[in-house]
Design a protein around this motif. Structure first.
Motif, PDB file in Angstrom:
ATOM      1  N   TYR A  47      -1.227  11.506  -7.365  1.00 43.52           N
ATOM      2  CA  TYR A  47       0.150  11.278  -7.840  1.00 43.52           C
ATOM      3  C   TYR A  47       0.590  12.342  -8.831  1.00 43.52           C
ATOM      4  CZ  TYR A  47      -0.118   6.629  -5.761  1.00 43.52           C
ATOM      5  OH  TYR A  47      -0.256   5.576  -4.886  1.00 43.52           O
TER       6      TYR A  47
ATOM      7  N   LEU B  74       8.333  19.573   1.571  1.00 46.10           N
ATOM      8  CA  LEU B  74       8.259  18.118   1.756  1.00 46.10           C
ATOM      9  C   LEU B  74       6.992  17.530   1.131  1.00 46.10           C
ATOM     10  CD1 LEU B  74       9.496  17.702   5.462  1.00 46.10           C
ATOM     11  CD2 LEU B  74      10.822  17.847   3.366  1.00 46.10           C
ATOM     12  N   GLU B  75       6.374  18.282   0.217  1.00 42.68           N
ATOM     13  CA  GLU B  75       5.153  17.769  -0.410  1.00 42.68           C
ATOM     14  C   GLU B  75       5.452  16.409  -1.037  1.00 42.68           C
ATOM     15  OE1 GLU B  75       6.536  20.727  -1.196  1.00 42.68           O
ATOM     16  OE2 GLU B  75       5.152  22.214  -0.396  1.00 42.68           O
ATOM     17  N   HIS B  76       4.596  15.441  -0.766  1.00 43.61           N
ATOM     18  CA  HIS B  76       4.811  14.106  -1.315  1.00 43.61           C
ATOM     19  C   HIS B  76       3.488  13.358  -1.320  1.00 43.61           C
ATOM     20  CE1 HIS B  76       4.927  13.481   3.029  1.00 43.61           C
ATOM     21  NE2 HIS B  76       4.651  12.211   2.809  1.00 43.61           N
ATOM     22  N   ARG B  77       3.469  12.257  -2.043  1.00 37.83           N
ATOM     23  CA  ARG B  77       2.268  11.460  -2.171  1.00 37.83           C
ATOM     24  C   ARG B  77       2.549  10.057  -1.633  1.00 37.83           C
ATOM     25  NH1 ARG B  77       3.663  15.905  -4.219  1.00 37.83           N
ATOM     26  NH2 ARG B  77       4.923  14.755  -5.708  1.00 37.83           N
ATOM     27  N   ILE B  78       1.617   9.534  -0.850  1.00 31.72           N
ATOM     28  CA  ILE B  78       1.746   8.163  -0.391  1.00 31.72           C
ATOM     29  C   ILE B  78       0.435   7.432  -0.660  1.00 31.72           C
ATOM     30  CG2 ILE B  78       3.504   8.576   1.363  1.00 31.72           C
ATOM     31  CD1 ILE B  78       1.336   8.796   3.444  1.00 31.72           C
ATOM     32  N   GLY B  79       0.497   6.108  -0.606  1.00 30.91           N
ATOM     33  CA  GLY B  79      -0.727   5.366  -0.880  1.00 30.91           C
ATOM     34  C   GLY B  79      -0.560   3.884  -0.637  1.00 30.91           C
ATOM     35  N   GLY B  80      -1.598   3.151  -0.970  1.00 30.01           N
ATOM     36  CA  GLY B  80      -1.606   1.723  -0.705  1.00 30.01           C
ATOM     37  C   GLY B  80      -0.930   0.889  -1.777  1.00 30.01           C
ATOM     38  N   LEU B  81      -0.629   1.489  -2.920  1.00 33.01           N
ATOM     39  CA  LEU B  81       0.084   0.740  -3.963  1.00 33.01           C
ATOM     40  C   LEU B  81       1.529   0.502  -3.517  1.00 33.01           C
ATOM     41  CD1 LEU B  81      -1.069   2.591  -7.216  1.00 33.01           C
ATOM     42  CD2 LEU B  81      -1.530   0.204  -6.655  1.00 33.01           C
TER      43      LEU B  81
ATOM     44  N   LEU C  40      -3.557  -0.575   4.970  1.00 29.44           N
ATOM     45  CA  LEU C  40      -3.152   0.709   4.382  1.00 29.44           C
ATOM     46  C   LEU C  40      -2.189   1.437   5.309  1.00 29.44           C
ATOM     47  CD1 LEU C  40      -3.462   3.067   2.286  1.00 29.44           C
ATOM     48  CD2 LEU C  40      -5.302   3.935   3.755  1.00 29.44           C
TER      49      LEU C  40
ATOM     50  N   LEU D 208       1.420   2.687   4.470  1.00 28.50           N
ATOM     51  CA  LEU D 208       1.784   4.105   4.551  1.00 28.50           C
ATOM     52  C   LEU D 208       2.932   4.305   5.541  1.00 28.50           C
ATOM     53  CD1 LEU D 208      -1.763   5.801   4.824  1.00 28.50           C
ATOM     54  CD2 LEU D 208      -0.366   5.536   2.763  1.00 28.50           C
TER      55      LEU D 208
ATOM     56  N   GLN E  88       5.731  12.584 -12.201  1.00 27.92           N
ATOM     57  CA  GLN E  88       5.178  11.265 -12.510  1.00 27.92           C
ATOM     58  C   GLN E  88       4.394  11.318 -13.818  1.00 27.92           C
ATOM     59  OE1 GLN E  88       5.596   8.327 -10.234  1.00 27.92           O
ATOM     60  NE2 GLN E  88       7.241   9.834  -9.969  1.00 27.92           N
TER      61      GLN E  88
ATOM     62  N   TYR F  78       5.890  -1.322  -9.746  1.00 26.88           N
ATOM     63  CA  TYR F  78       5.446  -2.707  -9.936  1.00 26.88           C
ATOM     64  C   TYR F  78       6.643  -3.615 -10.187  1.00 26.88           C
ATOM     65  CZ  TYR F  78       0.968  -0.328 -10.575  1.00 26.88           C
ATOM     66  OH  TYR F  78      -0.145   0.454 -10.405  1.00 26.88           O
TER      67      TYR F  78
ATOM     68  N   ASN G 137       7.676   6.341  -4.869  1.00 26.37           N
ATOM     69  CA  ASN G 137       6.858   6.361  -6.085  1.00 26.37           C
ATOM     70  C   ASN G 137       6.230   4.986  -6.325  1.00 26.37           C
ATOM     71  OD1 ASN G 137       7.481   9.029  -6.663  1.00 26.37           O
ATOM     72  ND2 ASN G 137       9.313   8.470  -7.818  1.00 26.37           N
ATOM     73  N   VAL G 138       5.105   4.956  -7.038  1.00 31.74           N
ATOM     74  CA  VAL G 138       4.457   3.682  -7.333  1.00 31.74           C
ATOM     75  C   VAL G 138       5.422   2.810  -8.148  1.00 31.74           C
ATOM     76  CG1 VAL G 138       2.546   2.603  -8.560  1.00 31.74           C
ATOM     77  CG2 VAL G 138       2.176   4.733  -7.305  1.00 31.74           C
TER      78      VAL G 138
ATOM     79  N   ALA H   5       6.517  13.245   7.892  1.00 33.81           N
ATOM     80  CA  ALA H   5       6.472  14.595   7.312  1.00 33.81           C
ATOM     81  C   ALA H   5       5.008  14.945   7.096  1.00 33.81           C
ATOM     82  CB  ALA H   5       7.216  14.623   5.979  1.00 33.81           C
TER      83      ALA H   5
ATOM     84  N   ASN I 153       1.505  18.190  -7.325  1.00 36.58           N
ATOM     85  CA  ASN I 153       2.659  18.454  -6.463  1.00 36.58           C
ATOM     86  C   ASN I 153       2.212  19.171  -5.183  1.00 36.58           C
ATOM     87  OD1 ASN I 153       5.167  18.651  -5.447  1.00 36.58           O
ATOM     88  ND2 ASN I 153       5.957  20.082  -6.970  1.00 36.58           N
ATOM     89  N   THR I 154       1.450  18.445  -4.400  1.00 38.97           N
ATOM     90  CA  THR I 154       0.967  18.922  -3.105  1.00 38.97           C
ATOM     91  C   THR I 154       1.135  17.737  -2.158  1.00 38.97           C
ATOM     92  OG1 THR I 154      -1.263  18.082  -3.529  1.00 38.97           O
ATOM     93  CG2 THR I 154      -0.810  20.356  -4.208  1.00 38.97           C
ATOM     94  N   TYR I 155       0.618  17.813  -0.959  1.00 38.38           N
ATOM     95  CA  TYR I 155       0.520  16.599  -0.157  1.00 38.38           C
ATOM     96  C   TYR I 155      -0.636  15.782  -0.715  1.00 38.38           C
ATOM     97  CZ  TYR I 155       3.983  18.114   3.184  1.00 38.38           C
ATOM     98  OH  TYR I 155       5.168  18.473   3.757  1.00 38.38           O
ATOM     99  N   GLY I 156      -0.511  14.461  -0.623  1.00 42.83           N
ATOM    100  CA  GLY I 156      -1.579  13.647  -1.173  1.00 42.83           C
ATOM    101  C   GLY I 156      -1.557  12.221  -0.658  1.00 42.83           C
ATOM    102  N   MET I 157      -2.732  11.618  -0.682  1.00 46.22           N
ATOM    103  CA  MET I 157      -2.833  10.212  -0.289  1.00 46.22           C
ATOM    104  C   MET I 157      -3.796   9.474  -1.212  1.00 46.22           C
ATOM    105  SD  MET I 157      -4.156   8.293   3.168  1.00 46.22           S
ATOM    106  CE  MET I 157      -3.244   9.279   4.341  1.00 46.22           C
ATOM    107  N   HIS I 158      -3.273   8.404  -1.785  1.00 48.71           N
ATOM    108  CA  HIS I 158      -4.072   7.494  -2.607  1.00 48.71           C
ATOM    109  C   HIS I 158      -4.446   6.339  -1.687  1.00 48.71           C
ATOM    110  CE1 HIS I 158      -3.983   4.240  -5.975  1.00 48.71           C
ATOM    111  NE2 HIS I 158      -5.185   4.757  -5.887  1.00 48.71           N
ATOM    112  N   SER I 159      -5.669   6.339  -1.193  1.00 50.09           N
ATOM    113  CA  SER I 159      -5.954   5.426  -0.071  1.00 50.09           C
ATOM    114  C   SER I 159      -6.634   4.147  -0.531  1.00 50.09           C
ATOM    115  CB  SER I 159      -6.766   6.161   0.991  1.00 50.09           C
ATOM    116  OG  SER I 159      -8.105   6.361   0.585  1.00 50.09           O
ATOM    117  N   ILE I 160      -7.666   3.740   0.150  1.00 48.38           N
ATOM    118  CA  ILE I 160      -8.346   2.487  -0.182  1.00 48.38           C
ATOM    119  C   ILE I 160      -9.772   2.795  -0.634  1.00 48.38           C
ATOM    120  CG2 ILE I 160      -6.985   0.843   1.120  1.00 48.38           C
ATOM    121  CD1 ILE I 160      -8.828   1.297   3.500  1.00 48.38           C
TER     122      ILE I 160
ATOM    123  N   LYS J 262      15.788  16.484  -2.945  1.00 48.50           N
ATOM    124  CA  LYS J 262      14.368  16.210  -3.056  1.00 48.50           C
ATOM    125  C   LYS J 262      13.957  15.317  -1.894  1.00 48.50           C
ATOM    126  CE  LYS J 262      11.075  14.674  -6.550  1.00 48.50           C
ATOM    127  NZ  LYS J 262      10.535  13.362  -6.484  1.00 48.50           N
TER     128      LYS J 262
END
Lengths: 345, 625
Positions: free
Chosen positions: A66, B472-479, B337, B341, A21, B490, B487-488, B465, A69-76, B450
């Motif tokens: 973001y 399986l590393e990944h990112r999640i969020g409220g966007l 959220l 998620l 990203q 718009y 991925n984010v 996961a 490259n690990t687990y992650g959470m962009h929360s509130i 991937k």
């Protein structure tokens, strides 16, 4: 007690922690340096990527997951600390990092921050303090200096600012440290120390917002002034600073005083830093003078305080193990039946 | 355990068999009426009567003593027949003081029994209960239409405890046991269940234990001695379906449903919560069962309760948060959220009277629209409701199943009435419960270069996961996220697509839930009564009354509030009229009218108390006219 795990498989490098990203902070933002230092130290910890979780709230800094490259959470907004608490309570083996800002951690999320610290979850809080709201385009924050003129305070802000480390101390944090984006080596050391602490680590990082609050910390970070304005704490060493290393801090009872080593004071008379000293740590966090005030103290950087206290998640696990040891594992049928039943034929 | 031998021949007063009794225990909020009521209830359950209870107490722990707002009541209906409500009116009113009489007299049948504690009718108590100067209802003949029994409970209790070394204040605390003992005599009961309760509770305080037991026995013996009653009463075992029963309250059943679901899904429970009436008992009960590997976490506030549960669910636990209306309002951003998620989460709302702080200890069904619509953005979530105390078990079990199998937060609605109410329960065995299959994604498959966290299956469900899974590393969020990659994004088209997918995912749950059935009545006819939640018992009883009169009335009761069972529309169109009774200002009716264009009629009550059978009989009869 250290959490460093034994490395498995081929050693990772900083690049292994970068994602595909595009990093979208403003060019020149202090966040870039912090990202780089985190990516640099993580391979040294030996923790596999899948066991690292980075949780953030809302704000510029909170985009951090973001880019990792690990687990992650962009929360509130403000809740990363609370989310991390629930994760750590249930998955104590994970390495959990919280990335937050001065608005996220000290304003909207102030409540969760202090409660996480008192509970002492073994997580690392990286507080990116830029003393401004960046993502909402430049309002003052709870760490902005008083009388700050911003879009929301055209006549100057009225709020007295938080002293983040004193707040953490008041919440009984077990690890308290300060570093800065412009000193990569020191920041790396502090990140590794935060990681190594078994308990909640509170690391405040002075981070320059070059768009809305440029130069907020330059007096501490730039070559010309840094030696006179910043004092670097080292365990067991006297508090000495100055371009010529000829200034020091002496403790007169509970009162710190500035002395000049050229005026007959010896280094042996100075305050010797002890991270384990709870009372001295409180005095250190209060060395928080306005750098333009005459006779002000230099601003301390380094580990202010480090203490051992049982972590919440360890105690929680222990309670479960104890009750299973005495009562046995719960049996659903016995639970549903309860103590008193009757039969209808 | 002492065996209790009455002093006198218990055959001295004849016993009369009756079918159905409603007793109301009423006193000051410090008089121990809830304990008295629940003890009598347990005892009643053990002799095999069907029963239904309605505890009704003030929000203050000790409201001003002797006053009308300070009255605490516990209504118990027990019968040798099947019953589904705590009863519209009472046969027996126990009034510990003047205020208790004044508040509850209107609910007593003509000719009903009043057992009054005369000590609670002194000048001070009469004044506090707002009786005019010089008026004492026990003395002025105004209770002529009832069977009045005056007992100086305070004096008799003190007398019974005269040899115990306790202060008067402590001794007076045992008054409720005297009354309980008296009622045990009146209803021909064995008191063993209460003896064993007292031993468990006060085993370590011998004086207190002794005073409670002596007061209980004194109450029983008093009944035997004074011959004030011409007859004692007995209610035979109810003709319930065969099997093994226990007594259960709604919040306990709900807790057991969560534990059962946790065991059958093989997911450890993490409860993140903040104390709030009337939901706190779920926390209390879960905290007692940590030997199931349960983690209970009393957070710093409602928001931390839900967000900690989100963190736990993200880590692979069964994340649960429990609350009531005002707490639900605080959780809404986090709920959005969790919805974004797409992780499993159970949110339990034990509804109470609102808005704002409202009526904390009273019941209402006024959070349905909040559950449906109370979040920013397009944020659909499944909603489940519980319809009786024991049904809370199955509602909780189903809510967990949907959450973990459809990767979504689920809102479970109960309310104060069934949360605190009790009934006999033909409890299930583990072998009766359908296991809840949960799939964690463990690794990339061969055709996956991937990990795609938002790649969906045929149910539109994304993979669970959890951290710690290599590769399986990944990112999640409220966007807003890009379809499939997560991925984010718009992108305008992507946003609209994601909104529609999230809606479709929730709608599609209708394919994985049972069809709606009728609780009773003809498949086509004049009136369908459509209910949800705690109105079940009152509707069932009212509909049964009308059906016995040959009226064409059917009853359908919803468990799945969102999505509705796919055949609900067909059922609604099979009747000339549809009545929707609710304890709110008309909420389900709005959704039903919107979705099915049915001209449903509401019957709404917003008084903080349950519906009665008789008012519903009238309401339905009007529609039949």
């Amino acid at each position: 007690m250290s959490d460093v795990a034994t490395p498995q498989g081929p050693a990772l490098t900083a690049k292994d922690f970068a994602t595909d990203q595009e990093v979208r902070w403003c060019p020149g933002c202090g966040d870039y340096s912090i990202l780089k230092q985190v990516q640099t130290i993580l391979p040294q910890t030996g923790i596999p990527r899948e066991d690292i979780v980075i949780i953030s709230g809302i704000g510029c800094s909170s985009r951090f997951p973001y880019y990792m490259n690990t687990y992650g959470m962009h929360s509130i907004h403000g809740r990363a600390t609370a989310i991390a608490s629930g994760l750590k309570a249930t998955r104590p083996e994970l390495s959990v990092w919280i990335v937050t800002g001065d608005g996220d951690a000290l304003s909207i999320g102030g409540n969760h921050t202090i409660h996480l610290l008192r509970r002492n979850f073994n997580v690392n809080i990286l507080l990116f303090n830029n003393q401004i709201y960046g993502l909402t385009k430049g309002q003052y924050s709870p760490t902005s200096e008083i009388n700050k003129v911003t879009k929301s305070t055209p006549m100057g802000s009225l709020d007295h600012p938080f002293n983040p480390l004193a707040l953490a101390m008041g919440a009984d944090a077990t690890f308290i440290a300060r570093s800065m984006d412009r000193d990569p080596k020191h920041l790396q050391q502090m990140l590794l120390r935060s990681h190594g602490h078994h308990g909640a680590s509170f690391l405040e990082i002075y981070q320059n917002c070059n768009i809305f609050n440029d130069g907020a910390f330059e007096i501490f970070t730039e070559k010309a002034t840094k030696p006179e304005e910043a004092i670097f704490l080292e365990q067991g060493k006297p508090l000495i600073y100055g371009a010529n290393k000829d200034k020091g801090v002496k403790l007169d009872g509970y009162k710190p005083t500035l002395v000049n080593l050229n005026d007959g004071h010896s280094a042996d008379d100075l305050w010797i830093h002890d991270e384990a000293d709870f009372f001295k740590a409180q005095i250190l966090t209060r060395m928080f003078d306005n750098p333009s005030a005459p006779g002000h103290f230099p601003r301390p950087f380094g580990v202010f305080y480090a203490a051992d206290r049982p972590t919440y998640e360890d105690e929680m696990q222990l309670q479960i193990e104890e009750i299973i040891a005495t009562k046995g594992k719960g049996k659903l049928d016995a639970l549903l039946e309860g103590k008193e039943t009757w039969v209808i034929e | 355990m002492p065996t209790f031998v009455p002093y006198f021949n218990i055959m001295s007063v004849p016993t009369q068999v009756v079918e159905d009794v409603v007793i109301k225990f009423a006193g000051d909020s410090g008089d121990g009426m809830q304990l008295t009521g629940s003890q009598f209830t347990n005892n009643t359950a053990l002799i095999g009567n069907d029963l239904s209870t309605f505890p009704d107490f003030p929000a203050e722990i000790r409201a001003p003593q002797g006053t009308l707002p300070g009255v605490s009541g516990y209504q118990l209906h027990f019968s040798s027949q099947r019953i589904f409500t705590p009863g519209d009116t009472c046969d027996v009113l126990v009034a510990m003081n003047a205020a208790a009489l004044k508040v509850n007299l209107k609910g007593l049948k003509q000719g009903g029994i009043i057992i009054a504690n005369t000590d609670g009718f002194d000048n001070k108590n009469l004044r506090l209960a707002n009786y005019p100067e010089g008026v004492n209802p026990l003395e002025d003949g105004s209770l002529q239409g009832y069977e009045l029994h005056k007992i100086d409970v305070t004096k008799l209790t003190r007398e019974a405890l005269k040899d115990i070394q306790l202060g008067t204040k402590e001794k007076d605390r045992a008054k409720n046991m005297f009354v309980l003992g008296f009622l045990y005599w009146l209803y021909n009961r064995d008191m063993t269940s209460t003896f064993s309760f007292l031993h468990d509770k006060f085993g370590k305080q011998p004086d207190i234990l002794d005073s409670n037991i002596k007061a209980l026995q004194a109450g029983y013996n008093y009944g035997d001695t004074v011959e004030a009653f011409a007859s004692r009463y007995k209610v035979s075992k109810a003709k319930l379906p065969a099997g093994k029963y226990r007594n259960i309250t709604g919040n306990t059943a709900l807790t057991y449903g969560l534990i059962a679901a946790s065991e059958m899904a093989n997911l450890p429970i993490f409860l993140g919560t903040y104390p709030i009436t009337p939901a706190s008992d779920i926390l209390h009960e879960l905290a007692r069962h940590k030997n199931f590997g349960i983690r209970t976490y009393q957070a710093e506030d409602e928001i931390a309760g839900i967000t900690a549960a989100i963190g736990a669910a993200y880590g692979g636990s069964l994340g649960i948060t429990t609350t009531s209306g005002p707490g639900m309002a605080l959780k809404t951003e986090a709920l959005g959220l969790a919805m974004m998620l797409e992780i499993p989460l159970l949110v339990v709302n034990i509804q109470r009277g609102g808005p704002s702080t409202g009526l904390p200890t009273k019941t209402e069904q006024s959070d349905l629209l909040q559950a449906y619509y109370g979040r920013n953005g397009e944020s659909p979530l499944p909603v489940i409701s519980a319809s009786s105390p024991s049904d809370c078990f199955f509602a909780a079990y189903e809510a967990v199943r949907i959450a973990v199998q459809h990767m979504t937060p689920v809102i479970l609605l109960s309310d104060g009435y069934i949360a605190n109410g009790a009934e006999p329960w033909l409890y299930p065995q583990t072998s009766d419960l359908k296991p809840i299959e949960v799939i964690f994604k463990k690794a990339l498959s061969e055709d996956e270069p991937k990990f795609m966290p938002y790649l969906r299956d045929e149910k539109l469900v994304r993979p669970w996961a959890v951290p710690g899974t290599p590769g399986l590393e990944h990112r999640i969020g409220g966007l807003e996220k890009e379809d499939i990659t997560g991925n984010v994004s718009y992108d305008p088209d992507n946003h609209e697509r994601m909104v529609k997918i999230r809606q479709a995912k929730v709608d599609m749950i209708a394919n994985y839930i049972p069809q709606q059935t009728l609780d009773s009545g003809p498949e086509k006819g004049d009136v369908l009564v459509l209910g949800w939640g705690s109105t079940y018992g009152a509707i069932k009883s009212a509909v049964a009354t009308l059906q016995s009169q040959g009226k064409s009335v059917a009853h359908a009761h919803l468990r799945h509030m969102r999505p509705f069972p796919s055949n609900l529309g067909d059922i609604l169109h099979n009747y000339k009229k549809v009545l929707i009774p609710e304890l709110n200002n008309g909420q389900l009716i709005k959704i039903i009218r919107d979705k099915y264009l049915v001209d449903a009629i509401g019957y709404n009550k917003i008084k903080g108390v349950p519906l009665t059978r008789s008012e519903l009989v009238s309401a339905i009869s009007e529609m039949l006219a």
